[in-house]
Scaffold this active site. Sequence first.
Site, mmCIF file in Angstrom:
data_model
loop_
_atom_site.group_PDB
_atom_site.id
_atom_site.type_symbol
_atom_site.label_atom_id
_atom_site.label_comp_id
_atom_site.label_asym_id
_atom_site.label_seq_id
_atom_site.Cartn_x
_atom_site.Cartn_y
_atom_site.Cartn_z
ATOM 1 N N ASP A 1 -18.646 13.967 -44.989
ATOM 2 C CA ASP A 1 -17.721 13.415 -44.003
ATOM 3 C C ASP A 1 -18.291 12.068 -43.553
ATOM 4 O O ASP A 1 -19.232 12.004 -42.773
ATOM 5 C CB ASP A 1 -17.595 14.384 -42.825
ATOM 6 C CG ASP A 1 -16.787 13.802 -41.670
ATOM 7 O OD1 ASP A 1 -16.390 12.623 -41.749
ATOM 8 O OD2 ASP A 1 -16.571 14.535 -40.689
ATOM 9 N N LYS B 1 -10.329 4.114 -38.301
ATOM 10 C CA LYS B 1 -11.622 3.845 -37.668
ATOM 11 C C LYS B 1 -12.296 2.613 -38.271
ATOM 12 O O LYS B 1 -13.410 2.259 -37.895
ATOM 13 C CB LYS B 1 -12.554 5.058 -37.839
ATOM 14 C CG LYS B 1 -12.110 6.310 -37.077
ATOM 15 C CD LYS B 1 -13.170 7.381 -37.188
ATOM 16 C CE LYS B 1 -12.652 8.781 -36.945
ATOM 17 N NZ LYS B 1 -12.385 9.087 -35.536
HETATM 18 C C1 LIG Z 1 -17.272 12.651 -38.035
HETATM 19 C C2 LIG Z 1 -15.779 12.750 -37.986
HETATM 20 N N1 LIG Z 1 -15.138 13.539 -38.868
HETATM 21 C C3 LIG Z 1 -13.808 13.654 -38.881
HETATM 22 C C4 LIG Z 1 -13.013 12.973 -37.985
HETATM 23 C C5 LIG Z 1 -11.522 13.166 -38.040
HETATM 24 O O1 LIG Z 1 -10.887 12.008 -38.421
HETATM 25 P P1 LIG Z 1 -9.300 11.904 -38.381
HETATM 26 O O2 LIG Z 1 -8.881 12.380 -37.025
HETATM 27 O O3 LIG Z 1 -9.027 10.457 -38.598
HETATM 28 O O4 LIG Z 1 -8.748 12.767 -39.470
HETATM 29 C C6 LIG Z 1 -13.637 12.135 -37.051
HETATM 30 C C7 LIG Z 1 -12.877 11.366 -36.053
HETATM 31 O O5 LIG Z 1 -12.250 11.802 -35.140
HETATM 32 C C8 LIG Z 1 -15.049 12.031 -37.049
HETATM 33 O O6 LIG Z 1 -15.679 11.261 -36.152
#
Ligand SMILES: Cc1ncc(COP(=O)(O)O)c(C=O)c1O
Lengths: 407, 121
Positions: A199, A225
């Site tokens: 991730d 992000k």
């Molecule tokens: C480490 C991490 N993983 C996953 C996510 C999920 O990302 P998203 O909400 O863009 O799918 C985030 C952000 O919220 C994150 O900081």
Amino acid sequence: MAIDVQGIRRDFPILERRAGEKPLLYLDSAATSHKPAPVIEAVASFYRESNANVHRALYRLAAEATELYEAARGKVATLLGARSEEIVFVRGTTEALNLAAHTVGEARLGAGDTVVVTEMEHHANLVPWQQTARRHGARLEAVPVTDSGELGLSAYERLLSSGAKVVALAHASNLLGTINPIPELAQAAHRAGALLVVDAAQTVPHMPVSVRELGADMLAFSGHKMLGPTGIGVLWARGDLLEELPPFMTGGEMIGEVWLDKATWADPPRRFEAGTPPFAQAVGLGVAVDYLAELGLVDVRAHDVELVERVLEGLSRREHVTVYGPREPSARAGLVSFNVAGVHPHDVATLLDQEGIAIRAGHHCAQPLVRRLGVPATCRASFYVYNTTEEVDAFLWALDEAWRLLK
Amino acid sequence: MKGYGEVILEHWRRPRNRGRLRAPDREAVQANPLCGDVVRLQLFFEDGCVRDVRFDGEGCAISQAAASLLTEKVKGKATAQLAELGEREFLGELGEVTATRAGCALLALWALQRALKEGPR
Ligand SMILES: Cc1ncc(COP(=O)(O)O)c(C=O)c1O
């Protein structure tokens, strides 16, 4: 070379607005980043000039839209040191990790196997693996987090040897900031015969990331992000692994041939892109990648480290503040979580908001980790290319004011 | 930075009726899963009116101050009067809170409404 923050700030229209009577001081880029004018303009001009559904029609406009969509895929591939066919466009990290968990589960998991996660995962890299493990009768094990906010490496080795088939972990924790040593963790996983799913939501936007240097098998991140639009994200996976995996969602675009009672699948990446993809958003992401590449991700990273160092230094001089995660700025992503003694994080955030300062307070979608830390929630300040050292100082000043009013 | 209003600060620093009743007639726990705020409200009735009340819980200054303020307001009231206590009126007495924090401010009131709806223990 240091990035030109004042020049960069002029590219971000939202930084001109005010939050109440105060200028907006945005310290929540780990949740979502702002967008520079070239990205906003790219999405708008795609709709104005190039809009047509990709991969479907024979007319010129559609060919042009498809070309732009595929060019964006190429830019992402270059950013990661990967091949275009290895880039799957999805809606975001969450969808990418659900895709990974579902398909790896189908292809590789059986009763008695182990799925290894960690105690520091975002819910997006935990809950999908819980569901997959349950569906296939596999066990889910979590690598513990040490008191200094790092992964317990001996526990990791032990869990690998218990029949691990897949390891899913964050490149950097969105709460602790800890950057995990992926190359070593990947080697160990591979020695044990397990896949490594990373991730990278908090790292790809902020530092050079080469999937080959990491040695990962799959890697996920979100466009929003990293200066890009919402609704677009990326799953990268090794080409031969993508070939092996079954589809996640099914429908249009992802098929080879369809009969009434059966279907065959397209080759990757299209096998994993069912339905009309977010093509305008992909084009915007491509421009965000260009923007970051132009700044240079080495310098973007250096800027984050400079700001984090200043915040850590400031917070550590305040005895009523507890900081979570590694002490060393270079060991962490561009964010700092903390608590103020006797004051609830939401009260800190509300008082800072009175000064136009946007920080996040809560469990940061990492409830098991917050529980491990033994607190109800934390405050988090996070940084990006448009944040200045003056903003860090204003934040520290406001924190003192909040402390004065609430202690 | 203007901080919180006097009512919130006062009740947060010196909470009224904090603790537990030995034999409450009504009780409800209300939690906000988003931020982890929890308020437990206990009521003891005599002749149809609230004779005694306690709250305890954990959370931000607003949620805990609001619970303290609510305990003062419910004392001596009959069930029908309690049911009339509206959100607008209560928020007005607590003093200015931003929309993002209304959930914290109303947690105790929601606990009261639950306790009334769920009936005697
Ligand atoms: C480490 C991490 N993983 C996953 C996510 C999920 O990302 P998203 O909400 O863009 O799918 C985030 C952000 O919220 C994150 O900081």
